[in-house]
Design a protein around this motif. Structure first.
Motif, short mmCIF file in Angstrom:
data_model
loop_
_atom_site.label_atom_id
_atom_site.label_comp_id
_atom_site.label_asym_id
_atom_site.label_seq_id
_atom_site.Cartn_x
_atom_site.Cartn_y
_atom_site.Cartn_z
N ARG A 9 0.96 -1.34 -0.13
CA ARG A 9 -0.02 0.21 0.02
C ARG A 9 0.96 1.24 0.13
O ARG A 9 0.34 2.47 -0.37
CB ARG A 9 -0.88 -0.04 1.36
N LEU A 66 2.62 5.13 6.22
CA LEU A 66 1.19 5.17 6.38
C LEU A 66 0.62 6.42 5.72
O LEU A 66 -0.40 6.21 4.99
CB LEU A 66 0.93 5.38 7.82
N LEU A 71 -3.40 5.66 5.00
CA LEU A 71 -4.07 4.88 6.20
C LEU A 71 -3.54 5.67 7.56
O LEU A 71 -2.41 6.41 7.62
CB LEU A 71 -3.31 3.66 6.35
N ASP A 75 -5.36 1.67 11.58
CA ASP A 75 -5.58 0.65 10.46
C ASP A 75 -4.58 -0.60 10.71
O ASP A 75 -4.85 -1.64 10.14
CB ASP A 75 -5.54 1.12 9.00
N ASP A 77 -2.63 -3.56 12.32
CA ASP A 77 -2.63 -4.71 13.45
C ASP A 77 -1.57 -5.53 13.50
O ASP A 77 -1.54 -6.78 14.28
CB ASP A 77 -4.04 -5.53 13.45
N ARG A 135 -4.58 -8.30 9.18
CA ARG A 135 -5.21 -7.57 7.91
C ARG A 135 -4.12 -6.44 7.25
O ARG A 135 -3.90 -6.55 6.18
CB ARG A 135 -6.23 -6.71 8.31
N ARG A 136 -3.43 -5.68 8.21
CA ARG A 136 -2.80 -4.70 7.49
C ARG A 136 -1.58 -4.60 8.42
O ARG A 136 -1.44 -4.39 9.49
CB ARG A 136 -3.09 -3.34 7.39
N GLU A 170 -1.04 -4.94 2.91
CA GLU A 170 -2.53 -5.23 3.23
C GLU A 170 -3.09 -6.58 2.69
O GLU A 170 -2.64 -6.84 1.25
CB GLU A 170 -3.27 -4.11 2.66
#
Ligand code: UT7
Length: 325
Positions: A9, A66, A71, A75, A77, A135-136, A170
């Motif tokens: 990302r 980020l 993001l 966001d 984890d 997730r990310r 991601e």
């Protein structure tokens, strides 16, 4: 059928303000700009200020990644931070970054594979994300190698620098008949028999001290090209690709001669190789994300490009990661 893949990302990096050119080193030890440039390709490196820590550099790189990803810290984890120069013996530098980003959910941990740390961290995060458990991820390589150098040893102190780089990955569902994007394959290796060739002569359990980096440079050099090309060949075999398919080769930045010899052996043209060793020196686990950030920001690496990452370092450890941007 759909499958989960880890897609990039955004990337970011941070370098300490202070630049140390070869000429300054020539005043500290018996060396010269000419020797360093000819043997390594290094012209300058960044050195952390007094009190500036690995987590300080990592935090700024993470914030930049980020921002590039669009993001918020919340966001994320999963944080996997590769370093051999943590702020403290424990807790992990990753938890310091997690705290300073204001994240209280998920998990953050450090990973230790010396110069191969970023490739190992990408492989680790990729396996977490593809399993669906997270997730990310923020994948970070951050170092203050200046703190473990023997500044009287000309064979090592001229080679390394400080810095940090980060990448946001991601988990994205992709149809299995689509052109795959993200981390396509990773290949990691290690062989502890090589420890005497590259190690730190101290540690919490062995000496109760931090210690200094020691290296038989010529011995490391002898193994480097073969190990690097082996794991890249593994990545080609796993994905049915060849050097001709690559848009960019982003190697660990240890020595210009090792990079050139590896690219040459793999038949990767010089204009597809990202080089930052001249300006950053060897920043160990930070070198690949620092180089990625340079090449993304100057417009070389773009969505859809096929990018090969590789590294080799202490352990020995070595590995490759093939990524479709
Ligand atoms: O990122 C982790 C992995 N690390 C690496 O990939 C590093 C791998 N190794 C290397 O990059 C290279 O081996 C070095 C850059 C460390 C050294 O280059 P080399 O061409 O292998 O040189 P060498 O060690 O064979 O040394 C050649 C000469 C020696 O003198 P003698 O014995 O021939 O008289 C050294 O004492 O160069 C001398 N030397 C220096 N001279 C000026 C060593 N360091 C220096 C220096 N300045 N800084």
């Amino acid at each position: 059928m759909v499958m989960l893949r880890s897609v990039v990302r955004g990337v970011g990096s941070h370098l300490p303000e202070r630049v140390m050119a070869n000429a300054e080193l020539a005043r500290l030890v018996d060396t010269s700009d000419e020797w360093i440039v000819q043997r390594t390709g290094i012209r300058e490196r960044h050195i952390a200020a007094e009190g500036e820590t690995t987590s300080d550099l990592a935090l700024k790189a993470a914030e930049a990644a980020l921002a590039a990803a669009g993001l918020a810290a919340g966001d994320i984890d999963l944080i996997v931070l590769a370093t051999s120069t943590p702020d403290r013996t424990f807790p992990a530098t990753a938890t310091a970054v997690q705290m300073r980003l204001g994240i209280t959910h998920g998990v953050a941990f450090d990973l230790q594979a010396v110069c191969s740390g970023f490739v190992f961290a990408v492989a680790t995060a990729d396996k977490f994300l593809r399993s669906g458990s997270h997730r990310r991820a923020l994948v970070i390589g951050a170092e203050t190698f200046s703190r473990i150098l023997d500044w009287t040893d000309r064979t090592t102190c001229v080679l390394f620098g400080d810095g940090a780089g980060a990448m946001v990955l991601e988990a994205v569902e992709q149809a299995d008949d689509a052109v795959p994007r993200g981390v396509l394959t990773t290949h990691l290796r290690s062989d502890g028999r090589h420890t005497p060739k590259l190690y730190v002569d101290g540690g919490p359990s062995l000496t109760g001290t931090v210690g200094h980096l020691r290296m038989e440079g010529r011995e490391v050099f002898k193994h480097a090209v073969g190990m690097i090309t082996d794991v890249i060949t593994d990545a080609y075999a796993a994905t049915g690709t060849t050097s001709a398919d690559l848009d960019w080769f982003v190697p660990h930045q240890a020595n210009r001669r090792i990079i050139d010899a590896s690219a040459d052996k793999l038949k990767i043209p010089a204009d597809k190789v990202v080089i930052t060793v001249d300006r950053h020196g060897n920043t160990s686990a930070a070198s690949i994300p620092l180089a990625l950030d340079v090449a993304v920001r100057d417009g070389r690496i773009r969505p859809g490009h096929l990018v090969m990452l590789e590294a080799m370092g202490g352990g020995f450890t070595w590995g490759s990661a093939l990524v479709r941007w």
